[in-house]
Write a protein that holds these residues in place. Structure first.
Motif, PDB file in Angstrom:
ATOM      1  N   SER A  33       0.782  -1.236   0.000  1.00 27.17           N
ATOM      2  CA  SER A  33       0.000   0.000   0.000  1.00 27.17           C
ATOM      3  C   SER A  33       0.809   1.278   0.000  1.00 27.17           C
ATOM      4  O   SER A  33       0.241   2.357  -0.194  1.00 27.17           O
ATOM      5  CB  SER A  33      -0.929   0.017   1.218  1.00 27.17           C
ATOM      6  N   ALA A  51      -4.202  13.664   1.925  1.00 31.07           N
ATOM      7  CA  ALA A  51      -5.046  13.063   2.964  1.00 31.07           C
ATOM      8  C   ALA A  51      -5.080  11.546   2.810  1.00 31.07           C
ATOM      9  O   ALA A  51      -5.018  10.802   3.793  1.00 31.07           O
ATOM     10  CB  ALA A  51      -6.459  13.641   2.888  1.00 31.07           C
ATOM     11  N   SER A  52      -5.163  11.080   1.561  1.00 31.03           N
ATOM     12  CA  SER A  52      -5.162   9.641   1.313  1.00 31.03           C
ATOM     13  C   SER A  52      -3.845   9.016   1.735  1.00 31.03           C
ATOM     14  O   SER A  52      -3.821   7.901   2.264  1.00 31.03           O
ATOM     15  CB  SER A  52      -5.416   9.369  -0.177  1.00 31.03           C
ATOM     16  N   ALA A  54      -1.770  10.077   4.133  1.00 31.21           N
ATOM     17  CA  ALA A  54      -1.714   9.998   5.596  1.00 31.21           C
ATOM     18  C   ALA A  54      -2.577   8.850   6.108  1.00 31.21           C
ATOM     19  O   ALA A  54      -2.176   8.099   7.007  1.00 31.21           O
ATOM     20  CB  ALA A  54      -2.169  11.316   6.209  1.00 31.21           C
ATOM     21  N   ASN A  55      -3.757   8.688   5.522  1.00 27.14           N
ATOM     22  CA  ASN A  55      -4.644   7.604   5.945  1.00 27.14           C
ATOM     23  C   ASN A  55      -4.053   6.246   5.593  1.00 27.14           C
ATOM     24  O   ASN A  55      -4.118   5.302   6.397  1.00 27.14           O
ATOM     25  CB  ASN A  55      -6.008   7.774   5.282  1.00 27.14           C
ATOM     26  N   ALA A  56      -3.468   6.141   4.396  1.00 25.60           N
ATOM     27  CA  ALA A  56      -2.868   4.870   3.976  1.00 25.60           C
ATOM     28  C   ALA A  56      -1.733   4.460   4.902  1.00 25.60           C
ATOM     29  O   ALA A  56      -1.581   3.285   5.242  1.00 25.60           O
ATOM     30  CB  ALA A  56      -2.374   4.979   2.539  1.00 25.60           C
ATOM     31  N   SER A  58      -1.404   5.274   8.110  1.00 25.37           N
ATOM     32  CA  SER A  58      -1.972   4.859   9.389  1.00 25.37           C
ATOM     33  C   SER A  58      -2.568   3.456   9.302  1.00 25.37           C
ATOM     34  O   SER A  58      -2.354   2.618  10.188  1.00 25.37           O
ATOM     35  CB  SER A  58      -3.057   5.852   9.830  1.00 25.37           C
ATOM     36  N   VAL A  59      -3.315   3.201   8.230  1.00 26.32           N
ATOM     37  CA  VAL A  59      -3.944   1.884   8.058  1.00 26.32           C
ATOM     38  C   VAL A  59      -2.870   0.809   7.900  1.00 26.32           C
ATOM     39  O   VAL A  59      -2.964  -0.279   8.480  1.00 26.32           O
ATOM     40  CB  VAL A  59      -4.889   1.893   6.845  1.00 26.32           C
ATOM     41  N   ARG A 141      -3.617   1.884  17.402  1.00 29.71           N
ATOM     42  CA  ARG A 141      -2.426   2.718  17.290  1.00 29.71           C
ATOM     43  C   ARG A 141      -2.442   3.797  18.363  1.00 29.71           C
ATOM     44  O   ARG A 141      -1.413   4.112  18.954  1.00 29.71           O
ATOM     45  CB  ARG A 141      -2.350   3.370  15.907  1.00 29.71           C
ATOM     46  N   SER A 145      -7.906   9.986  20.231  1.00 26.65           N
ATOM     47  CA  SER A 145      -9.117  10.605  19.692  1.00 26.65           C
ATOM     48  C   SER A 145     -10.390   9.950  20.224  1.00 26.65           C
ATOM     49  O   SER A 145     -11.491  10.360  19.876  1.00 26.65           O
ATOM     50  CB  SER A 145      -9.113  10.517  18.163  1.00 26.65           C
TER      51      SER A 145
END
Length: 309
Positions: A33, A51-52, A54-56, A58-59, A141, A145
Protein backbone atom coordinates in the motif's frame (compact mmCIF):
# COMPACT_ATOMS: atom_id res chain seq x y z
CA UNK A 1 -14.28 -19.70 34.95
CA UNK A 2 -11.51 -19.68 37.48
CA UNK A 3 -8.54 -17.36 37.84
CA UNK A 4 -5.21 -18.63 36.55
CA UNK A 5 -1.92 -16.86 36.10
CA UNK A 6 -0.26 -15.86 32.87
CA UNK A 7 2.44 -18.39 31.87
CA UNK A 8 6.07 -17.86 32.66
CA UNK A 9 8.01 -15.98 30.00
CA UNK A 10 9.86 -18.10 27.45
CA UNK A 11 12.42 -17.35 24.78
CA UNK A 12 11.69 -17.55 21.08
CA UNK A 13 12.83 -20.75 19.40
CA UNK A 14 14.90 -18.89 16.77
CA UNK A 15 15.32 -15.11 17.31
CA UNK A 16 17.24 -14.65 14.04
CA UNK A 17 14.52 -16.32 11.98
CA UNK A 18 11.87 -14.29 13.78
CA UNK A 19 13.73 -11.05 13.01
CA UNK A 20 13.89 -11.99 9.31
CA UNK A 21 10.19 -12.76 9.28
CA UNK A 22 9.32 -9.42 10.86
CA UNK A 23 11.53 -7.55 8.41
CA UNK A 24 9.75 -9.25 5.52
CA UNK A 25 6.38 -8.29 6.99
CA UNK A 26 7.43 -4.64 6.98
CA UNK A 27 8.57 -4.78 3.35
CA UNK A 28 5.48 -6.67 2.23
CA UNK A 29 3.20 -4.09 3.84
CA UNK A 30 5.08 -1.23 2.18
CA UNK A 31 4.86 -2.95 -1.19
CA UNK A 32 1.15 -3.54 -0.68
CA UNK A 33 0.00 0.00 0.00
CA UNK A 34 2.94 2.41 0.26
CA UNK A 35 5.06 1.66 -2.79
CA UNK A 36 6.86 4.44 -4.68
CA UNK A 37 4.24 4.22 -7.43
CA UNK A 38 1.34 4.45 -4.97
CA UNK A 39 2.89 7.38 -3.11
CA UNK A 40 3.67 9.20 -6.36
CA UNK A 41 0.07 8.84 -7.50
CA UNK A 42 -1.21 10.21 -4.19
CA UNK A 43 1.23 13.13 -4.21
CA UNK A 44 0.05 13.92 -7.75
CA UNK A 45 -3.55 14.20 -6.51
CA UNK A 46 -3.24 17.41 -4.53
CA UNK A 47 -4.77 17.92 -1.10
CA UNK A 48 -7.04 14.88 -1.44
CA UNK A 49 -4.02 12.77 -2.31
CA UNK A 50 -2.10 13.99 0.74
CA UNK A 51 -5.05 13.06 2.96
CA UNK A 52 -5.16 9.64 1.31
CA UNK A 53 -1.44 9.21 1.89
CA UNK A 54 -1.71 10.00 5.60
CA UNK A 55 -4.64 7.60 5.94
CA UNK A 56 -2.87 4.87 3.98
CA UNK A 57 0.17 5.13 6.24
CA UNK A 58 -1.97 4.86 9.39
CA UNK A 59 -3.94 1.88 8.06
CA UNK A 60 -0.76 0.15 6.89
CA UNK A 61 0.90 0.55 10.28
CA UNK A 62 -2.17 -0.76 12.10
CA UNK A 63 -2.37 -3.78 9.83
CA UNK A 64 1.35 -4.39 10.23
CA UNK A 65 1.17 -4.24 14.04
CA UNK A 66 -1.53 -6.92 14.10
CA UNK A 67 0.55 -9.25 11.93
CA UNK A 68 3.77 -8.59 13.85
CA UNK A 69 2.22 -9.24 17.27
CA UNK A 70 0.60 -12.43 15.95
CA UNK A 71 3.94 -13.70 14.59
CA UNK A 72 5.73 -12.91 17.85
CA UNK A 73 3.01 -14.70 19.81
CA UNK A 74 3.34 -17.75 17.56
CA UNK A 75 7.03 -17.95 18.48
CA UNK A 76 5.87 -19.07 21.95
CA UNK A 77 5.15 -22.81 21.56
CA UNK A 78 2.67 -22.69 24.45
CA UNK A 79 0.30 -20.35 22.61
CA UNK A 80 -2.47 -20.83 20.07
CA UNK A 81 -2.94 -17.63 18.07
CA UNK A 82 -6.15 -16.83 16.18
CA UNK A 83 -6.62 -13.66 14.12
CA UNK A 84 -9.71 -11.74 13.04
CA UNK A 85 -12.10 -13.92 15.02
CA UNK A 86 -15.78 -12.96 14.72
CA UNK A 87 -17.44 -13.14 18.13
CA UNK A 88 -21.25 -12.85 18.25
CA UNK A 89 -22.42 -10.03 20.52
CA UNK A 90 -25.69 -11.12 22.08
CA UNK A 91 -28.09 -8.54 23.46
CA UNK A 92 -28.43 -10.43 26.75
CA UNK A 93 -24.62 -10.55 26.99
CA UNK A 94 -24.41 -6.79 26.50
CA UNK A 95 -27.13 -6.34 29.12
CA UNK A 96 -25.22 -8.52 31.60
CA UNK A 97 -22.03 -6.54 31.09
CA UNK A 98 -23.77 -3.19 31.25
CA UNK A 99 -25.83 -3.82 34.38
CA UNK A 100 -23.54 -5.94 36.53
CA UNK A 101 -20.07 -5.80 38.02
CA UNK A 102 -17.61 -8.26 36.55
CA UNK A 103 -17.84 -10.56 39.57
CA UNK A 104 -21.50 -11.30 38.72
CA UNK A 105 -20.87 -12.76 35.25
CA UNK A 106 -17.30 -13.97 35.62
CA UNK A 107 -18.37 -17.62 35.90
CA UNK A 108 -20.86 -17.54 33.01
CA UNK A 109 -20.56 -18.62 29.41
CA UNK A 110 -23.22 -18.26 26.72
CA UNK A 111 -24.14 -20.16 23.59
CA UNK A 112 -22.26 -18.80 20.58
CA UNK A 113 -24.96 -19.98 18.13
CA UNK A 114 -27.74 -17.75 19.43
CA UNK A 115 -29.16 -15.43 16.77
CA UNK A 116 -27.71 -11.91 16.80
CA UNK A 117 -26.87 -9.29 14.22
CA UNK A 118 -24.04 -7.76 16.23
CA UNK A 119 -20.49 -9.04 15.91
CA UNK A 120 -17.20 -8.05 17.46
CA UNK A 121 -14.10 -8.93 15.42
CA UNK A 122 -11.12 -9.58 17.68
CA UNK A 123 -7.76 -8.65 16.21
CA UNK A 124 -6.23 -11.57 18.14
CA UNK A 125 -7.31 -14.33 20.46
CA UNK A 126 -4.27 -15.75 22.24
CA UNK A 127 -4.84 -19.04 24.07
CA UNK A 128 -2.29 -20.55 26.43
CA UNK A 129 -2.32 -24.33 26.25
CA UNK A 130 -0.90 -24.83 29.74
CA UNK A 131 -3.05 -22.40 31.74
CA UNK A 132 -6.13 -22.53 29.44
CA UNK A 133 -6.39 -18.75 29.58
CA UNK A 134 -7.54 -16.91 26.46
CA UNK A 135 -6.90 -13.23 25.82
CA UNK A 136 -9.20 -11.37 23.45
CA UNK A 137 -6.99 -8.56 22.13
CA UNK A 138 -7.92 -5.34 20.34
CA UNK A 139 -4.94 -3.42 18.94
CA UNK A 140 -5.11 0.38 18.59
CA UNK A 141 -2.43 2.72 17.29
CA UNK A 142 -3.75 5.41 19.61
CA UNK A 143 -6.74 6.07 21.83
CA UNK A 144 -6.06 9.79 21.81
CA UNK A 145 -9.12 10.61 19.69
CA UNK A 146 -11.40 8.21 21.61
CA UNK A 147 -13.85 9.72 24.05
CA UNK A 148 -14.19 7.86 27.34
CA UNK A 149 -17.69 6.68 26.40
CA UNK A 150 -16.36 5.18 23.19
CA UNK A 151 -13.66 3.24 25.05
CA UNK A 152 -16.26 1.96 27.52
CA UNK A 153 -18.49 0.85 24.64
CA UNK A 154 -15.58 -1.00 23.00
CA UNK A 155 -14.71 -2.79 26.24
CA UNK A 156 -18.35 -3.80 26.78
CA UNK A 157 -18.55 -5.31 23.29
CA UNK A 158 -15.33 -7.19 23.96
CA UNK A 159 -16.65 -8.52 27.26
CA UNK A 160 -19.93 -9.55 25.64
CA UNK A 161 -17.94 -11.37 22.98
CA UNK A 162 -15.80 -12.98 25.66
CA UNK A 163 -18.93 -14.53 27.19
CA UNK A 164 -19.45 -16.64 24.06
CA UNK A 165 -15.74 -17.19 23.33
CA UNK A 166 -15.39 -20.50 25.25
CA UNK A 167 -18.31 -22.04 23.35
CA UNK A 168 -17.08 -20.66 20.01
CA UNK A 169 -13.50 -21.88 20.52
CA UNK A 170 -14.74 -25.36 21.42
CA UNK A 171 -17.24 -25.66 18.55
CA UNK A 172 -15.49 -23.80 15.71
CA UNK A 173 -11.78 -24.03 16.46
CA UNK A 174 -10.86 -27.70 16.88
CA UNK A 175 -12.06 -28.15 20.44
CA UNK A 176 -9.93 -25.47 22.05
CA UNK A 177 -10.84 -25.59 25.74
CA UNK A 178 -10.38 -22.54 27.96
CA UNK A 179 -11.13 -21.90 31.62
CA UNK A 180 -10.88 -18.12 31.51
CA UNK A 181 -11.22 -15.36 28.93
CA UNK A 182 -9.70 -11.94 29.49
CA UNK A 183 -10.01 -8.84 27.32
CA UNK A 184 -7.11 -6.51 26.59
CA UNK A 185 -6.99 -3.27 24.60
CA UNK A 186 -3.41 -2.74 23.42
CA UNK A 187 -2.52 0.89 22.71
CA UNK A 188 0.63 1.49 20.69
CA UNK A 189 0.92 5.13 21.77
CA UNK A 190 0.85 4.16 25.46
CA UNK A 191 -0.77 7.45 26.49
CA UNK A 192 -4.08 6.23 27.89
CA UNK A 193 -3.16 3.02 29.62
CA UNK A 194 -5.42 1.89 32.45
CA UNK A 195 -4.42 -1.56 33.66
CA UNK A 196 -7.47 -1.85 35.90
CA UNK A 197 -9.71 -1.38 32.88
CA UNK A 198 -7.72 -3.68 30.61
CA UNK A 199 -5.95 -0.98 28.58
CA UNK A 200 -2.29 -1.96 28.19
CA UNK A 201 0.61 -0.37 26.39
CA UNK A 202 2.96 -2.23 24.07
CA UNK A 203 5.47 -2.21 26.93
CA UNK A 204 3.38 -5.04 28.44
CA UNK A 205 3.75 -7.34 25.42
CA UNK A 206 6.42 -9.51 27.04
CA UNK A 207 3.94 -10.31 29.81
CA UNK A 208 0.95 -10.80 27.50
CA UNK A 209 2.70 -13.05 24.97
CA UNK A 210 5.14 -14.75 27.29
CA UNK A 211 8.02 -13.84 24.98
CA UNK A 212 11.21 -12.15 26.17
CA UNK A 213 11.90 -9.00 24.14
CA UNK A 214 8.47 -8.87 22.46
CA UNK A 215 8.08 -5.16 23.21
CA UNK A 216 11.57 -4.40 21.88
CA UNK A 217 10.85 -6.34 18.68
CA UNK A 218 7.68 -4.35 18.03
CA UNK A 219 9.51 -1.10 18.78
CA UNK A 220 12.19 -2.01 16.23
CA UNK A 221 9.57 -2.94 13.64
CA UNK A 222 7.88 0.44 14.06
CA UNK A 223 11.20 2.24 13.66
CA UNK A 224 11.99 0.24 10.52
CA UNK A 225 8.55 0.95 9.13
CA UNK A 226 8.93 4.70 9.72
CA UNK A 227 12.44 4.73 8.22
CA UNK A 228 11.47 2.82 5.07
CA UNK A 229 8.27 4.82 4.67
CA UNK A 230 10.23 8.09 4.84
CA UNK A 231 12.75 6.77 2.30
CA UNK A 232 9.96 5.73 -0.06
CA UNK A 233 8.24 9.09 0.37
CA UNK A 234 11.49 10.93 -0.46
CA UNK A 235 11.85 8.95 -3.66
CA UNK A 236 8.22 9.57 -4.58
CA UNK A 237 8.63 13.31 -3.99
CA UNK A 238 11.73 13.31 -6.17
CA UNK A 239 9.82 11.62 -8.98
CA UNK A 240 7.05 14.22 -8.71
CA UNK A 241 9.63 17.02 -8.69
CA UNK A 242 11.30 15.68 -11.82
CA UNK A 243 7.94 15.37 -13.52
CA UNK A 244 7.04 18.99 -12.72
CA UNK A 245 10.49 20.46 -13.42
CA UNK A 246 10.62 23.33 -15.99
CA UNK A 247 12.60 22.30 -19.08
CA UNK A 248 16.04 23.87 -19.42
CA UNK A 249 16.22 27.12 -21.44
CA UNK A 250 16.85 26.69 -25.15
CA UNK A 251 20.47 27.17 -26.15
CA UNK A 252 21.66 29.08 -29.18
CA UNK A 253 24.70 28.68 -31.35
CA UNK A 254 26.97 31.75 -31.69
CA UNK A 255 25.77 32.35 -35.25
CA UNK A 256 22.17 32.37 -34.04
CA UNK A 257 22.95 34.88 -31.30
CA UNK A 258 24.46 37.26 -33.81
CA UNK A 259 21.15 37.44 -35.67
CA UNK A 260 19.22 38.54 -32.60
CA UNK A 261 18.57 42.28 -32.34
CA UNK A 262 18.94 44.12 -29.05
CA UNK A 263 15.97 46.04 -27.66
CA UNK A 264 16.47 49.81 -27.68
CA UNK A 265 15.04 52.31 -25.17
CA UNK A 266 14.06 55.71 -26.45
CA UNK A 267 12.68 58.67 -24.58
CA UNK A 268 9.45 59.50 -26.32
CA UNK A 269 5.84 60.26 -25.55
CA UNK A 270 6.33 62.55 -22.59
CA UNK A 271 9.42 60.89 -21.25
CA UNK A 272 8.00 57.37 -20.92
CA UNK A 273 10.29 54.48 -21.74
CA UNK A 274 9.52 53.18 -25.18
CA UNK A 275 10.94 49.89 -26.30
CA UNK A 276 11.76 49.25 -29.92
CA UNK A 277 14.38 47.36 -31.87
CA UNK A 278 17.55 48.92 -33.09
CA UNK A 279 18.34 48.96 -36.72
CA UNK A 280 21.77 47.57 -35.89
CA UNK A 281 22.77 44.10 -34.74
CA UNK A 282 25.38 42.53 -32.58
CA UNK A 283 28.88 42.98 -33.92
CA UNK A 284 29.23 40.80 -36.95
CA UNK A 285 25.48 40.68 -37.64
CA UNK A 286 23.59 41.48 -40.79
CA UNK A 287 22.05 44.99 -40.70
CA UNK A 288 19.65 44.10 -43.52
CA UNK A 289 18.05 41.40 -41.38
CA UNK A 290 17.63 43.63 -38.32
CA UNK A 291 14.08 44.25 -37.08
CA UNK A 292 12.96 47.83 -37.77
CA UNK A 293 11.42 50.05 -35.12
CA UNK A 294 7.83 49.64 -36.27
CA UNK A 295 5.93 50.84 -33.25
CA UNK A 296 6.30 51.94 -29.65
CA UNK A 297 5.55 49.39 -26.91
CA UNK A 298 4.43 50.68 -23.53
CA UNK A 299 5.28 48.80 -20.33
CA UNK A 300 3.53 49.62 -17.10
CA UNK A 301 0.95 48.83 -14.47
CA UNK A 302 -2.52 47.90 -15.71
CA UNK A 303 -5.07 50.69 -15.27
CA UNK A 304 -7.96 50.11 -12.85
CA UNK A 305 -10.92 48.27 -14.33
CA UNK A 306 -14.07 50.28 -15.05
CA UNK A 307 -16.50 50.67 -12.16
CA UNK A 308 -19.26 48.07 -12.23
CA UNK A 309 -22.76 49.50 -12.68
Amino acid sequence: MKHTSIPSIVKQADPAELARTLDQLVRDELARSLSIEAMTAMLDSGIAGLASLANAASVAEGRLLEKVIAVIAESNPNLIVLTQVRLPVREDALDLVDRNPETRYRGLTLDANARTRKVYVADLIVVDRTTRVAHVVDIKRSLGSYETARIVELRQRMLAGALVAPDLLWKDHQRIAVDEVRVVILEAAGRRTDLRQGIWSFAHLDHLLGVIGAADLVRQVRQDFDRLTDATLSEAREQVRRKLAVPAAASYAPTDIQRLSWPRFDRRDGGHDVVGHSAGTLPGGDPENAAPLDRALRIGVAPPPPTAH
